[in-house]
Each structure stands twice: as structure tokens, then as C-alpha cells.
Design an enzyme around this catalytic site. Structure first.
Site, PDB file in Angstrom:
ATOM      1  N   LYS A  22       0.853  -1.202   0.000  1.00  0.00           N
ATOM      2  CA  LYS A  22       0.000   0.000   0.000  1.00  0.00           C
ATOM      3  C   LYS A  22       0.881   1.242   0.000  1.00  0.00           C
ATOM      4  O   LYS A  22       0.641   2.188  -0.747  1.00  0.00           O
ATOM      5  CB  LYS A  22      -0.877   0.014   1.247  1.00  0.00           C
ATOM      6  CG  LYS A  22      -1.531   1.355   1.545  1.00  0.00           C
ATOM      7  CD  LYS A  22      -2.395   1.340   2.791  1.00  0.00           C
ATOM      8  CE  LYS A  22      -1.629   1.565   4.045  1.00  0.00           C
ATOM      9  NZ  LYS A  22      -1.299   2.944   4.371  1.00  0.00           N
ATOM     10  N   ARG A 121      -0.219  14.314  12.480  1.00  0.00           N
ATOM     11  CA  ARG A 121       0.249  14.147  11.094  1.00  0.00           C
ATOM     12  C   ARG A 121       0.510  15.518  10.424  1.00  0.00           C
ATOM     13  O   ARG A 121      -0.095  15.857   9.417  1.00  0.00           O
ATOM     14  CB  ARG A 121      -0.717  13.320  10.255  1.00  0.00           C
ATOM     15  CG  ARG A 121      -1.225  12.045  10.880  1.00  0.00           C
ATOM     16  CD  ARG A 121      -0.185  10.987  11.147  1.00  0.00           C
ATOM     17  NE  ARG A 121       0.366  10.362   9.981  1.00  0.00           N
ATOM     18  CZ  ARG A 121      -0.154   9.290   9.365  1.00  0.00           C
ATOM     19  NH1 ARG A 121      -1.284   8.786   9.813  1.00  0.00           N
ATOM     20  NH2 ARG A 121       0.442   8.763   8.315  1.00  0.00           N
ATOM     21  N   ARG A 396      -8.444  -0.747   4.554  1.00  0.00           N
ATOM     22  CA  ARG A 396      -7.578   0.266   3.924  1.00  0.00           C
ATOM     23  C   ARG A 396      -6.224  -0.324   3.554  1.00  0.00           C
ATOM     24  O   ARG A 396      -5.579   0.130   2.606  1.00  0.00           O
ATOM     25  CB  ARG A 396      -7.348   1.443   4.885  1.00  0.00           C
ATOM     26  CG  ARG A 396      -8.528   2.371   5.059  1.00  0.00           C
ATOM     27  CD  ARG A 396      -8.114   3.564   5.878  1.00  0.00           C
ATOM     28  NE  ARG A 396      -6.846   4.052   5.401  1.00  0.00           N
ATOM     29  CZ  ARG A 396      -5.866   4.486   6.208  1.00  0.00           C
ATOM     30  NH1 ARG A 396      -6.031   4.485   7.512  1.00  0.00           N
ATOM     31  NH2 ARG A 396      -4.730   4.924   5.706  1.00  0.00           N
TER      32      ARG A 396
HETATM   33  C1  EPZ Z   1       4.142   6.877   6.139  1.00  0.00           C
HETATM   34  O1  EPZ Z   1       3.342   7.877   6.743  1.00  0.00           O
HETATM   35  C2  EPZ Z   1       3.250   5.642   6.060  1.00  0.00           C
HETATM   36  N1  EPZ Z   1       2.078   5.942   5.248  1.00  0.00           N
HETATM   37  C3  EPZ Z   1       2.817   5.222   7.471  1.00  0.00           C
HETATM   38  O2  EPZ Z   1       2.068   4.021   7.355  1.00  0.00           O
HETATM   39  C4  EPZ Z   1       4.073   4.941   8.302  1.00  0.00           C
HETATM   40  O3  EPZ Z   1       3.685   4.622   9.623  1.00  0.00           O
HETATM   41  C5  EPZ Z   1       4.969   6.185   8.309  1.00  0.00           C
HETATM   42  O4  EPZ Z   1       5.288   6.560   6.952  1.00  0.00           O
HETATM   43  C6  EPZ Z   1       6.269   5.944   9.062  1.00  0.00           C
HETATM   44  O5  EPZ Z   1       6.939   4.858   8.523  1.00  0.00           O
HETATM   45  C7  EPZ Z   1       2.203   5.976   3.897  1.00  0.00           C
HETATM   46  O6  EPZ Z   1       3.266   5.763   3.349  1.00  0.00           O
HETATM   47  C8  EPZ Z   1       0.966   6.292   3.123  1.00  0.00           C
HETATM   48  P1  EPZ Z   1       6.087  10.286   8.321  1.00  0.00           P
HETATM   49  P2  EPZ Z   1       3.864   9.415   6.779  1.00  0.00           P
HETATM   50  O7  EPZ Z   1       5.948  11.539   7.541  1.00  0.00           O
HETATM   51  O8  EPZ Z   1       4.627   9.706   5.545  1.00  0.00           O
HETATM   52  C9  EPZ Z   1       6.110  13.536  11.709  1.00  0.00           C
HETATM   53  C10 EPZ Z   1       0.259   2.578   7.745  1.00  0.00           C
HETATM   54  O9  EPZ Z   1      -0.187   2.054   8.769  1.00  0.00           O
HETATM   55  N2  EPZ Z   1       6.041  14.528  10.633  1.00  0.00           N
HETATM   56  O10 EPZ Z   1       7.328   9.472   8.196  1.00  0.00           O
HETATM   57  O11 EPZ Z   1       2.724  10.277   7.114  1.00  0.00           O
HETATM   58  C11 EPZ Z   1       4.801  12.778  11.861  1.00  0.00           C
HETATM   59  O12 EPZ Z   1       3.889  13.504  12.655  1.00  0.00           O
HETATM   60  C12 EPZ Z   1       0.684   4.026   7.773  1.00  0.00           C
HETATM   61  O13 EPZ Z   1       0.416   1.998   6.640  1.00  0.00           O
HETATM   62  C13 EPZ Z   1       6.170  15.870  10.940  1.00  0.00           C
HETATM   63  O14 EPZ Z   1       6.340  16.239  12.093  1.00  0.00           O
HETATM   64  O15 EPZ Z   1       4.851   9.340   8.025  1.00  0.00           O
HETATM   65  C14 EPZ Z   1       5.229  11.499  12.536  1.00  0.00           C
HETATM   66  O16 EPZ Z   1       5.328  11.734  13.923  1.00  0.00           O
HETATM   67  C15 EPZ Z   1       0.489   4.657   9.151  1.00  0.00           C
HETATM   68  N3  EPZ Z   1       6.088  16.797   9.943  1.00  0.00           N
HETATM   69  C16 EPZ Z   1       6.622  11.265  11.962  1.00  0.00           C
HETATM   70  O17 EPZ Z   1       7.052  12.520  11.387  1.00  0.00           O
HETATM   71  C17 EPZ Z   1       5.895  16.422   8.640  1.00  0.00           C
HETATM   72  O18 EPZ Z   1       5.855  17.320   7.756  1.00  0.00           O
HETATM   73  C18 EPZ Z   1       6.661  10.210  10.866  1.00  0.00           C
HETATM   74  O19 EPZ Z   1       5.803  10.638   9.853  1.00  0.00           O
HETATM   75  C19 EPZ Z   1       5.762  15.052   8.340  1.00  0.00           C
HETATM   76  C20 EPZ Z   1       5.839  14.117   9.351  1.00  0.00           C
END
Ligand code: EPZ
Length: 415
Positions: A22, A121, A396
């Protein structure tokens, strides 16, 4: 709303094949906007998130067709730069449309992604990167308006190795003028898969999979056909299904290198793991003992496997501690596991799990995708029937989950 019914299903046995990832599919589907022509993608799972993404792409002007797990997308014309709110708020990956629209159209109006149960997020790192590439950014009325005549390469340091921000910025930089260097980049396999897809279309990208990614922008990309990687989190979830039922079996169509921390932890807990080129064999028929876990960005222990492990650790002997360092609110499944007889205490970003519990079936609620999967796993081991509301969360991210588990001997169905 879908409800999932699970009964105790000891000793799952057999072979199960993983679907496409996904979290690789969503950025690659979004990236088809970057190319004026017809892209063919294989191994695209049929999930509510991918179907939502295909709907949004067609709203933007893409001609999308699906033939089982093959998807054909023709973006010869991109008609709109504004994404429909009602679809965008349904899944997190929707914000991955920001870069392709900005690079293709010179502007994008993206609905602010809704927060979700596992955390706020935020998108500050995405916006910081777009600004570094020369985009003007305005926020208001629940939207982000991005505009830029021509993106220009720059050096970007990510305060956190955000997967989505790394993916968005690789896509934007692929068509920017000059070189972009992303430091402290995410190294997840899904980031690498996006880079491989773009390179096949003519993008110049080095270092994907490391913490420093260099992109040299090109004027255009050429459509191609590409098969995405399989879903390592689905594979890990099935490994736990075998472990929590003291079963044994083989997970097919998975790259063992993508699951090293998960396999290492299960081995440490007493499972026998054998890694082959494209499959993982697990024998969990012997007694397993608890361990502790700290989630980290790749190559650390994946946050998307945290909930599933907490279910297993309710059953294994001893007390285990889980520290969730990536998301601030990813313990929503704990209250539901405690309703099933678990004894788990939460202390900030840590949960302390007393093992050796005999779980009992109960009415529980899935609040998010992986938490829902954790409840299914707990239901496989619990005495009696577990009835899980919020099954749509699970749809999902898992293709044909009930059929795949039933084929291994699980007593499970969805209404
Ligand atoms: C991706 O989400 C995945 N989703 C998530 O999978 C996964 O848990 C996550 O990466 C971490 O590996 C998809 O790829 C669609 P991040 P993403 O940006 O990109 C903070 C699942 O269950 N952050 O790496 O949204 C954020 O709040 C899903 O399949 C900021 O602070 O994750 C979080 O605490 C859940 N500012 C951390 O970074 C930003 O601009 C990691 O988020 C972006 C993120």
C-alpha cells in the site's frame, strides 16, 4: 460499517502470498501525474486507499483503468490542480499529490490532510521543502495553495526522516531545475521503490535508501511499465498470525531484507525463522518469551508493526515494553486488548505488557489500520468469539485479509 468476527484458531498452517505494498502504491500512483502518457503499474493491491487515490487521479484528468492488480493510467492531460476534499480527507497518502501537481501544473490546491487517530500528522516538513524549491505557499480554509513557475533545486535538511516528505520532495525535485540534495531523508523500502520507478522514467536520482538523496532535475519523464514491491507490513502481520497461534508456515512474495528487525525480534522470542530469496518460513510451535521493542525509522523496528507485536506480547511469557518513537498516539488498540483480558499499562510513549495472559473474545473497536490488525491477531488466539467494529479501517491496508487467514485455518469472516 464492516464488522469482523474471529474465533480461536490454533496452529495456523500453510503458505500465504503477500499483495503489493500500500505504502509503495500510493506515492507511485501519485507520481503518474508527472508523465504525459500512459503508465502501466503491476502488483497494485485493491484497497480502499488505492481505490480512493485512483478516483482522485481520474478527477484530476487521468484516465485510469484497473485489471485485477494491474493499473493503466494515462495522464496525457492533467485538467485540474485542485484536489476534491471529500476524497482527500479519507486517507493520509492523499498529500502525496502535492508535488506531482505542483511540478506538472505549476500550482496545486491540496486539502490539508485530516489528522488521524495515530497522531496530528503535520505537513511542515513537506512545506519547508517545497518552499526551499521556490514554491509560494498559502494556507487557509482547510487548503494549502502551492504555486511556482519553475521549481529550482536546493539543499533540504529534514528535521525528521519523514517518509511522505521525502517522497514528495523526490517527486518535486525530479522536474526541478538543477540539483536537489535531501539530507536526513527517509530510507524506507517504499521510498526506494518510488525512486526506482522514477529512474525507470528517466529521473536522475542517487542515494535513495540512504539518509542523503541527490536528484538532478530533468525536463520531462517518459511513461513506463513497473511492478511495485510487496507489502512488508502485511508479511510481518502474517508472521505474527503464525506466532500468536503457535503455528508454522511460509509467507511468499516478500523480500526478507525489508523485515530484518521483525524477523530478528521473533527469533529472539523463540520462533524459528528461515529466510529464502522471496519468502520467509516461520515455525512458532515452541513456547515463546516476551521481549521489548522500540520503533524507529527504517532500518529500525517499523512503527507499522508495533500494534501487531503488542497482541503477541500479551500471550508470550514475561513482561515486555514497547516504546513508540514515531507517532504520538499509536496505542489506541491497548484499551481494546485490555477488554480481552490483557494487562497493559501505558506511560506516555511506552506501554508495559504483562505476558502469559489467556485472552478472551470480546466486542472491540478498531480505531486505525494497524490497531485493527492487532485485534484480529488477538482474536485468533482468544478463547471465544471476538467481534471487531470499524473493520473498514482494516480494509484500507490489507487485501483479502479474511480469505488469506481462512486459507491458513483461521475461523474468521467479515459481514
Ligand atoms: C508513512 O506515513 C506511512 N504511510 C505510514 O504508514 C508509516 O507509519 C509512516 O510513513 C512511518 O513509517 C504511507 O506511506 C501512506 P512520516 P507518513 O511523515 O509519511 C512527523 C500505515 O499504517 N512529521 O514518516 O505520514 C509525523 O507527525 C501508515 O500503513 C512531521 O512532524 O509518516 C510522525 O510523527 C500509518 N512533519 C513522523 O514525522 C511532517 O511534515 C513520521 O511521519 C511530516 C511528518
Amino acid at each position: 460499517m464492516s464488522k469482523i468476527y474471529v474465533n480461536k484458531s490454533p496452529h495456523l498452517t500453510g503458505k500465504v502470498s503477500c499483495s503489493g505494498s500500500k505504502n509503495a502504491a500510493l506515492p507511485i500512483l501519485a507520481a503518474t501525474i508527472l508523465t504525459k502518457g500512459k503508465t502501466t503499474l503491476y502488483n497494485i493491491p485493491c484497497l480502499s486507499d488505492t481505490e480512493n487515490m485512483l478516483y482522485v487521479l481520474s478527477e484530476l484528468g487521468g484516465k485510469c483503468q484497473r485489471d485485477n492488480n494491474a493499473v493503466y493510467i494515462d495522464f496525457t492531460e492533467c485538467k485540474r490542480h485542485i484536489t476534491p476534499y471529500e476524497s482527500m480527507s479519507k486517507f493520509r497518502g492523499s498529500f502525496l499529490l502535492a508535488a506531482p501537481l505542483l511540478a506538472r501544473m505549476g500550482k496545486a490546491r491540496i486539502s490539508m490532510p485530516g489528522g488521524c487517530p495515530i497522531g496530528l500528522r503535520p505537513i511542515d516538513l513537506h512545506l519547508k521543502g517545497f518552499s526551499a524549491l521556490g514554491a509560494d505557499i498559502k494556507k487557509g480554509h482547510g487548503y494549502v495553495d502551492l504555486s511556482c513557475k519553475k521549481l529550482v533545486g536546493n539543499n533540504i535538511y529534514l528535521d525528521f526522516p519523514s517518509v511522505g516528505a521525502t517522497e514528495n520532495l523526490i517527486m518535486a525535485a525530479s522536474l526541478a531545475e538543477g540539483e536537489t540534495v535531501i539530507q536526513n531523508a527517509a530510507a524506507e523500502p517504499e521510498v526506494c521503490d518510488l525512486a526506482e520507478f522514477l529512474i525507470k522514467q528517466g529521473a536522475k536520482i542517487d542515494g535513495a535508501g540512504s539518509d542523503t538523496v541527490r536528484i538532478y532535475g530533468t525536463d520531462s519523464l517518459t511513461p513506463c511499465s513497473y511492478s511495485i514491491i510487496s507489502d512488508r507490513i502485511e508479511a510481518g502481520t502474517f508472521m505474527i498470525a503464525f506466532a500468536i497461534t503457535s503455528g508454522k508456515g511460509e509467507i511468499l512474495n516478500v523480500n526478507p531484507h525489508h523485515l530484518k528487525p521483525v524477523s530478528a525480534k521473533l527469533s529472539e522470542m523463540g520462533a524459528e525463522i528461515k529466510e529464502n530469496d522471496n519468502s520467509i518460513f516461520i515455525d512458532a510451535t515452541k513456547t515463546m518469551t516476551s521481549s521489548s521493542i522500540k520503533t524507529l525509522p527504517f532500518p529500525g523496528f517499523p512503527t507499522d508493526m508495533q500494534a501487531q507485536f503488542s497482541s503477541l506480547m500479551c500471550e508470550t511469557k514475561g513482561t515486555g515494553i514497547i516504546v513508540e518513537t514515531v507517532f504520538e498516539n499509536r496505542f489506541l488498540h491497548i484499551g481494546e486488548l485490555n477488554r480481552m483480558g490483557a494487562n497493559i499499562r501505558i506511560d506516555g510513549r511506552s506501554s508495559v505488557i504483562e505476558g502469559g495472559r489467556k485472552l478472551t473474545g470480546a466486542d472491540v473497536t478498531a480505531f486505525d489500520l494497524r490497531g485493527g490488525a492487532a485485534l484480529v491477531l488477538a482474536g485468533l488466539s482468544a478463547k471465544g468469539e471476538t467481534r471487531i467494529s470499524g473493520g473498514h479501517h482494516i480494509l484500507r491496508g490489507y487485501e483479502n485479509l479474511c480469505d488469506k487467514l481462512s486459507a491458513l485455518g483461521a475461523d474468521i469472516f467479515m459481514d
